[in-house]
Write an enzyme that holds these catalytic residues in place. Structure first.
Site, mmCIF file in Angstrom:
data_model
loop_
_atom_site.group_PDB
_atom_site.id
_atom_site.type_symbol
_atom_site.label_atom_id
_atom_site.label_comp_id
_atom_site.label_asym_id
_atom_site.label_seq_id
_atom_site.Cartn_x
_atom_site.Cartn_y
_atom_site.Cartn_z
ATOM 1 N N TYR A 101 6.798 -1.476 2.631
ATOM 2 C CA TYR A 101 5.718 -1.481 1.647
ATOM 3 C C TYR A 101 5.150 -2.894 1.547
ATOM 4 O O TYR A 101 5.871 -3.858 1.309
ATOM 5 C CB TYR A 101 6.210 -1.034 0.263
ATOM 6 C CG TYR A 101 5.053 -0.874 -0.709
ATOM 7 C CD1 TYR A 101 4.445 0.354 -0.883
ATOM 8 C CD2 TYR A 101 4.545 -1.967 -1.407
ATOM 9 C CE1 TYR A 101 3.355 0.506 -1.733
ATOM 10 C CE2 TYR A 101 3.457 -1.828 -2.256
ATOM 11 C CZ TYR A 101 2.869 -0.597 -2.417
ATOM 12 O OH TYR A 101 1.780 -0.458 -3.244
ATOM 13 N N GLN A 110 2.623 6.565 -4.987
ATOM 14 C CA GLN A 110 2.371 7.655 -4.043
ATOM 15 C C GLN A 110 2.806 7.289 -2.627
ATOM 16 O O GLN A 110 3.263 8.158 -1.863
ATOM 17 C CB GLN A 110 0.892 8.047 -4.062
ATOM 18 C CG GLN A 110 -0.097 6.967 -3.706
ATOM 19 C CD GLN A 110 -0.563 6.159 -4.905
ATOM 20 O OE1 GLN A 110 0.154 6.023 -5.888
ATOM 21 N NE2 GLN A 110 -1.775 5.634 -4.830
ATOM 22 N N ASN A 115 4.305 -3.612 -7.400
ATOM 23 C CA ASN A 115 4.169 -3.740 -8.845
ATOM 24 C C ASN A 115 5.174 -2.849 -9.570
ATOM 25 O O ASN A 115 6.055 -2.243 -8.952
ATOM 26 C CB ASN A 115 2.722 -3.420 -9.272
ATOM 27 C CG ASN A 115 2.335 -1.985 -8.939
ATOM 28 O OD1 ASN A 115 3.173 -1.112 -8.714
ATOM 29 N ND2 ASN A 115 1.034 -1.720 -8.906
ATOM 30 N N SER A 134 9.556 -13.848 -9.529
ATOM 31 C CA SER A 134 10.108 -14.940 -8.725
ATOM 32 C C SER A 134 10.757 -16.004 -9.599
ATOM 33 O O SER A 134 10.384 -16.185 -10.769
ATOM 34 C CB SER A 134 9.000 -15.561 -7.880
ATOM 35 O OG SER A 134 9.542 -16.456 -6.940
ATOM 36 N N GLN A 157 6.426 -21.766 -7.445
ATOM 37 C CA GLN A 157 6.876 -20.442 -7.862
ATOM 38 C C GLN A 157 6.126 -19.950 -9.085
ATOM 39 O O GLN A 157 5.873 -18.760 -9.239
ATOM 40 C CB GLN A 157 8.380 -20.463 -8.138
ATOM 41 C CG GLN A 157 9.223 -20.689 -6.903
ATOM 42 C CD GLN A 157 8.855 -19.725 -5.790
ATOM 43 O OE1 GLN A 157 9.083 -18.527 -5.880
ATOM 44 N NE2 GLN A 157 8.259 -20.239 -4.727
ATOM 45 N N HIS A 162 3.082 -17.694 -8.622
ATOM 46 C CA HIS A 162 3.257 -16.324 -8.138
ATOM 47 C C HIS A 162 2.835 -15.299 -9.185
ATOM 48 O O HIS A 162 2.172 -14.306 -8.880
ATOM 49 C CB HIS A 162 4.727 -16.071 -7.786
ATOM 50 C CG HIS A 162 5.053 -16.283 -6.348
ATOM 51 N ND1 HIS A 162 4.486 -15.554 -5.339
ATOM 52 C CD2 HIS A 162 5.909 -17.136 -5.748
ATOM 53 C CE1 HIS A 162 4.973 -15.954 -4.165
ATOM 54 N NE2 HIS A 162 5.830 -16.909 -4.390
ATOM 55 N N GLU A 191 17.048 -17.026 -7.734
ATOM 56 C CA GLU A 191 16.538 -16.562 -6.447
ATOM 57 C C GLU A 191 16.454 -17.741 -5.476
ATOM 58 O O GLU A 191 16.962 -17.683 -4.358
ATOM 59 C CB GLU A 191 15.170 -15.941 -6.652
ATOM 60 C CG GLU A 191 14.491 -15.452 -5.388
ATOM 61 C CD GLU A 191 13.061 -15.021 -5.631
ATOM 62 O OE1 GLU A 191 12.504 -14.338 -4.744
ATOM 63 O OE2 GLU A 191 12.478 -15.360 -6.678
ATOM 64 N N HIS A 192 15.795 -18.814 -5.882
ATOM 65 C CA HIS A 192 15.682 -20.036 -5.081
ATOM 66 C C HIS A 192 16.364 -21.184 -5.818
ATOM 67 O O HIS A 192 16.142 -21.352 -7.022
ATOM 68 C CB HIS A 192 14.220 -20.433 -4.868
ATOM 69 C CG HIS A 192 13.355 -19.362 -4.297
ATOM 70 N ND1 HIS A 192 12.586 -18.523 -5.089
ATOM 71 C CD2 HIS A 192 13.120 -18.989 -3.019
ATOM 72 C CE1 HIS A 192 11.922 -17.684 -4.318
ATOM 73 N NE2 HIS A 192 12.225 -17.935 -3.060
ATOM 74 N N ASP A 216 9.947 -19.991 2.437
ATOM 75 C CA ASP A 216 9.033 -18.865 2.231
ATOM 76 C C ASP A 216 8.311 -18.470 3.508
ATOM 77 O O ASP A 216 8.052 -17.292 3.746
ATOM 78 C CB ASP A 216 7.993 -19.232 1.172
ATOM 79 C CG ASP A 216 8.329 -18.664 -0.189
ATOM 80 O OD1 ASP A 216 9.350 -17.973 -0.314
ATOM 81 O OD2 ASP A 216 7.563 -18.907 -1.133
ATOM 82 N N GLU A 248 48.106 14.256 -4.628
ATOM 83 C CA GLU A 248 46.777 14.426 -5.199
ATOM 84 C C GLU A 248 46.435 15.891 -5.451
ATOM 85 O O GLU A 248 45.321 16.204 -5.871
ATOM 86 C CB GLU A 248 45.725 13.795 -4.277
ATOM 87 C CG GLU A 248 45.868 12.271 -4.174
ATOM 88 C CD GLU A 248 44.749 11.624 -3.366
ATOM 89 O OE1 GLU A 248 43.927 12.360 -2.796
ATOM 90 O OE2 GLU A 248 44.701 10.383 -3.335
ATOM 91 N N HIS A 265 44.802 19.819 2.559
ATOM 92 C CA HIS A 265 44.904 18.571 3.322
ATOM 93 C C HIS A 265 46.286 18.465 3.947
ATOM 94 O O HIS A 265 46.441 18.163 5.142
ATOM 95 C CB HIS A 265 44.665 17.361 2.411
ATOM 96 C CG HIS A 265 43.226 17.084 2.111
ATOM 97 N ND1 HIS A 265 42.437 17.951 1.414
ATOM 98 C CD2 HIS A 265 42.448 16.000 2.425
ATOM 99 C CE1 HIS A 265 41.221 17.438 1.284
ATOM 100 N NE2 HIS A 265 41.193 16.261 1.901
#
Length: 429
Positions: free
Chosen positions: A120, A184, A207, A230, A252, A255, A320-321, A354, A408, A413
């Site tokens: 995506y 979708q 998003n 971010s 950052q 963003h 994250e960074h 990046d 068990e 088994h």
């Protein structure tokens, strides 16, 4: 930018659960795509993107035409970045293995690529061809035979898909591209339509509607993660250049209004210098409104008594960074427990990772670096255990297996082993 003791700071992370209305909308979209297929995709393209679509799949002619719309300098930089990304991820590749036991048994692991992966690519506030490379190349290195990309039909206004995204896809070896976005598109990749076969995994950011859709279809298909805003944390001492630190924090902040940018330092002088430098550089940014809101709502300069205390703050934030700009940065590397990517020294600016260095920029957010890793080749591989038990091994271990099975309460088994032991015992007799 706020300056405060680290002990007084708490980052209120935004968890991507969505509103009831957003969740209801996503569920309705998913069910409609499952029911109506391509017709639903065309309907939502008209409704949400304002575009009437006849042909969902991007043609090879469109991909070739995109090359004429991008600068040669962009193409050169993109290709060099792709080489670096591929080289880094090739080192992650694992091999199947088999272990022959003394009794003739063989135990092992078969590693195979996923068959089909959906990528995506968002088309909102900005287009990110670098993310195309970061998602597609590890899949290609893993050996995934079918990599398909979906992206909203109006990433370049009503004229079509951003040519830089199409070129990045082509350079990464992606030829199957569809002009569909939003929840979708996620539903189409998860369940399939007349034009878009279902995928085994969906990767890539989007998003809130994309995030909620990915969470909803997980189980029918695998996903990489639910990406949050971010984040960057800079751990710095008095040797750091305030202009460098401020620039990296803003890299950052631009963003997203919800991105977080945090400096952790024992130097009060650096803290004040960075505060002033952030204000100065903000006035020069084209995306100053976004960055300013990010800095105002989620930015901070945290003062600590020592770098050791600073490391503790970093590990709690699990960013994250993480940039470490101190006199001896490698001295602190082993102390970092939680971070998606670690940048060492004044010249390892976050944008180096990046775009160009090679490690993946798809990183864990919202503190999930405590237990998650960057996107990597393993994300596109599946592993099967291989068991070949010899007669000798079964006769040796059979009673133990029976004991555990009966403990068990799983008598069938136990009987599956007993029947073999009895037959082999009768034959020996």
């Amino acid at each position: 930018m706020r300056v405060m003791p680290a002990s007084e700071f708490s980052l209120q992370r935004e968890v991507e659960y969505g509103t009831p209305e957003q969740n209801e909308s996503v569920q309705r979209i998913i069910e409609e795509v499952r029911r109506d297929g391509d017709a639903a995709l065309r309907k939502f393209a008209q409704q949400f993107d304002g575009v009437k679509i006849e042909e969902l799949r991007v043609t090879q002619e469109e991909i070739e035409a995109a090359y004429a719309q991008v600068d040669e300098s962009f193409l050169t930089a993109l290709r060099e970045a792709a080489v670096n990304i591929r080289r880094f991820h090739e080192k992650q590749m694992r091999n199947s293995w088999m272990d022959l036991q003394a009794d003739g048994s063989i135990l092992g692991q078969a590693i195979r690529p996923l068959r089909r992966v959906g990528l995506y690519v968002p088309g909102g506030k900005a287009a990110y061809p670098s993310s195309v490379l970061m998602n597609a190349i590890p899949a290609q290195v893993a050996g995934v035979p079918e990599i398909v990309m979906v992206t909203p039909p109006a990433t370049a206004g009503l004229e079509g898909i951003n040519p830089h995204i199409l070129v990045a896809a082509a350079e990464a070896g992606v030829r199957e591209i569809y002009r569909v976005g939003g929840a979708q598109a996620v539903a189409a990749l998860a369940y399939g339509t007349e034009s878009i076969p279902a995928a085994d995994k969906i990767v890539g950011p989007g998003n809130i509607y994309v995030a909620l859709a990915k969470r909803s279809v997980f189980g029918a298909v695998d996903i990489d993660s639910i990406a949050g805003p971010s984040e960057i944390v800079v751990l710095a001492d008095e040797t750091a250049d305030a202009a460098y630190v401020a620039a990296d924090l803003l890299s950052q902040a631009e963003h997203d209004e919800m991105a977080s940018a945090i400096l952790v330092t024992p130097s009060r002088e650096l803290a004040e210098a960075v505060r002033l430098e952030v204000d100065r550089q903000l006035s020069e940014l084209p995306r100053r409104d976004i960055a300013a809101q990010s800095i105002r709502d989620y930015g901070a300069i945290l003062t600590v008594d020592s770098l050791t205390e600073g490391v503790g703050v970093v590990n709690r934030l699990a960013p994250e960074h993480l940039e470490i700009i101190v006199r001896e940065p490698f001295d602190y590397l082993s102390r970092i427990e939680n971070a998606g990517a670690i940048f060492l020294g004044p010249y390892s600016s976050e944008p180096v990772g990046d775009y160009f260095a090679g490690p993946n920029h798809v990183l864990p957010t919202n503190g999930t670096a405590r237990f998650s890793s960057p996107l990597n080749v393993d994300d596109f591989l599946k592993k099967s255990s291989v068991i070949y038990y010899s007669k000798e091994a079964l006769l040796r271990d059979g009673e133990n297996i029976i004991t555990l099975a009966r403990h068990e309460g799983l008598d069938a088994h136990a009987r599956a082993i007993e029947i073999r032991l009895k037959k082999e015992g009768d034959q020996r007799g």
